[in-house]
Design an enzyme around this catalytic site. Structure first.
Site, mmCIF file in Angstrom:
data_model
loop_
_atom_site.group_PDB
_atom_site.id
_atom_site.type_symbol
_atom_site.label_atom_id
_atom_site.label_comp_id
_atom_site.label_asym_id
_atom_site.label_seq_id
_atom_site.Cartn_x
_atom_site.Cartn_y
_atom_site.Cartn_z
ATOM 1 N N CYS A 79 9.934 8.985 -28.802
ATOM 2 C CA CYS A 79 9.986 10.296 -29.474
ATOM 3 C C CYS A 79 11.380 10.629 -30.007
ATOM 4 C CB CYS A 79 9.492 11.388 -28.538
ATOM 5 S SG CYS A 79 10.522 11.617 -27.078
ATOM 6 N N GLN B 238 4.651 16.283 -30.674
ATOM 7 C CA GLN B 238 5.122 14.902 -30.716
ATOM 8 C C GLN B 238 3.942 13.923 -30.751
ATOM 9 O OE1 GLN B 238 8.507 13.810 -30.685
ATOM 10 N NE2 GLN B 238 7.428 11.979 -31.355
ATOM 11 N N ASP C 138 10.473 7.014 -23.007
ATOM 12 C CA ASP C 138 11.271 8.208 -23.325
ATOM 13 C C ASP C 138 12.471 8.193 -22.388
ATOM 14 O OD1 ASP C 138 12.089 10.702 -24.261
ATOM 15 O OD2 ASP C 138 10.544 11.832 -23.189
ATOM 16 N N ARG D 298 10.248 26.357 -27.941
ATOM 17 C CA ARG D 298 10.689 25.259 -27.055
ATOM 18 C C ARG D 298 11.327 25.910 -25.842
ATOM 19 N NH1 ARG D 298 13.816 19.714 -28.443
ATOM 20 N NH2 ARG D 298 11.644 19.236 -28.949
ATOM 21 N N HIS E 27 4.509 18.087 -24.710
ATOM 22 C CA HIS E 27 5.127 18.045 -26.048
ATOM 23 C C HIS E 27 4.020 17.691 -27.066
ATOM 24 C CE1 HIS E 27 8.085 17.939 -29.038
ATOM 25 N NE2 HIS E 27 8.812 16.900 -28.674
ATOM 26 N N ARG F 31 6.617 13.858 -37.897
ATOM 27 C CA ARG F 31 6.649 15.196 -37.305
ATOM 28 C C ARG F 31 6.523 16.229 -38.429
ATOM 29 N NH1 ARG F 31 9.304 16.059 -32.458
ATOM 30 N NH2 ARG F 31 8.450 18.145 -32.663
HETATM 31 N N1 NVA Z 1 11.304 14.213 -22.490
HETATM 32 C C1 NVA Z 1 12.365 14.646 -23.358
HETATM 33 C C2 NVA Z 1 11.855 14.716 -24.753
HETATM 34 C C3 NVA Z 1 12.877 15.153 -25.777
HETATM 35 C C4 NVA Z 1 12.293 15.253 -27.156
HETATM 36 C C5 NVA Z 1 12.911 15.977 -22.894
HETATM 37 O O1 NVA Z 1 12.113 16.841 -22.505
HETATM 38 O O2 NVA Z 1 14.135 16.145 -22.897
HETATM 39 N N1 CP Z 2 11.410 14.289 -30.361
HETATM 40 C C1 CP Z 2 11.926 15.528 -30.397
HETATM 41 O O1 CP Z 2 11.257 16.514 -30.098
HETATM 42 O O2 CP Z 2 13.213 15.588 -30.830
HETATM 43 P P1 CP Z 2 14.197 16.859 -30.776
HETATM 44 O O3 CP Z 2 14.521 17.101 -29.318
HETATM 45 O O4 CP Z 2 15.387 16.427 -31.562
HETATM 46 O O5 CP Z 2 13.493 18.031 -31.372
#
Ligand code: NVA
Ligand code: CP
Length: 308
Positions: free
Chosen positions: A262, A136, A222, A106, A133, A290
């Protein structure tokens, strides 16, 4: 002669046939888990998880998932590894991939994960970047199919920011043949190149979010401010205030439309409590899936197709 490993860096790295296989495996693996049946296909394998941003679901689902498959998972973050002290990502990839069997990352720019993958001896999975992502949406489409059957030909309404999750829905629309109605505030529209889209006719933009949601089979959104964009938070709160998924918006969608998010969610911002906590919401199934979908992904990337 070594062949380069398969990676899952963006959604369209996999074909429709591969996703159909993964969903079949996810269903089976979920059934085993629910029935307390041990399934340990990767007892001697190690997953390394690298987090440069926060996570609850992604860490938990990968770590628990790998352990449930009989393997082990190691967590690294930028704060207390050399990654945060300027070690080149190429060097980190060389070293980490000599000591593990699969890596999940990540991070910020997609380019970082691509550089890592180019120097990795083992498969690399995108656990979220600024652009995508894919894990997801793997779980989300599995969830849609569980509730409503095939997603082909359906309409997904994306309300809010054209972020990493939105971009991945748009790629998935091309793979599965469904349509995405996107509504973002002015200035936040989809950037096709950043979304990895080339001449797709699977999405349509709407200035009015109510029109995007009209007759949709699935309404999803989101956070207004994604990780890494916190400096824009105040401005975004103002710009996105008319892009909340509320009860009125769900009423113009199909009567049996589902709501997905998500997570983590901000009630009163991108979604009203009555929607996320209401009867059309499947957000907890989405989060749980997930685990099952990524176990199928880990199995596939580690040991290939399993004859069932
Ligand atoms: N769009 C959000 C998703 C978190 C799971 C982010 O990137 O923070
Ligand atoms: N939806 C998702 O990826 O959640 P986290 O940021 O908690 O991993």
């Amino acid at each position: 002669m070594s062949t380069s490993p398969r990676h899952f860096l963006q959604f369209n790295d996999f074909s429709r046939a591969e996703f159909d296989y993964l969903f079949e495996r996810a269903r089976w693996i979920k059934g085993q888990f629910k029935g307390y049946q041990q399934y340990w296909p990767v007892t001697d394998r190690t997953l390394v998880m690298i987090f440069e941003k926060a996570s609850t679901r992604t860490r938990l689902s990968f770590e628990a998932g790998m352990q449930q498959l009989g393997g082990c998972a190691i967590y690294l973050n930028t704060r207390d590894s050399q990654l945060g002290r300027g070690e080149p990502v190429e060097d980190a990839a060389q070293v980490i991939s000599r000591m593990s069997d699969i890596v999940m990352i990540r991070t910020f720019e997609q380019e970082i994960i691509e550089r890592f993958a180019a120097n990795s001896r083992v498969p690399v999975i995108n656990g979220l970047t600024n652009e995508y992502h894919p894990c997801q949406i793997l779980a989300d489409i599995f969830t849609y199919i569980e509730h409503r059957g095939s997603i082909e030909g359906r309409t997904v309404a994306w309300i809010g920011d054209s972020n990493n999750v939105c971009n991945t829905w748009l790629q998935a629309a091309e793979v599965f043949g469904f349509n995405v109605h996107v509504s973002t505030p002015p200035g936040y529209q989809v950037e096709p190149e950043r979304a990895g889209l080339y001449g797709t006719d699977h999405y349509e933009e709407f200035s009015d979010p109510m029109e995007a949601a009209r007759d949709a089979d699935l309404v999803t959104t989101d956070v207004w401010t994604s990780m890494g964009f916190e400096a824009e938070n105040e401005e975004r709160l103002r710009d996105f205030e008319d892009w909340q998924v509320d009860g009125e918006m769900m009423r113009v969608a199909k009567p049996d439309a589902l709501f997905m998010h998500c997570l983590p969610a901000h009630r009163g911002e991108e979604v009203a409590a009555e929607v996320i906590d209401g009867p059309q919401s499947v957000v907890w199934d989405e989060a749980e899936n997930r685990l099952h979908a990524q176990k199928a992904l880990l199995e596939y990337l580690l040991i290939g197709r399993v004859n069932v």
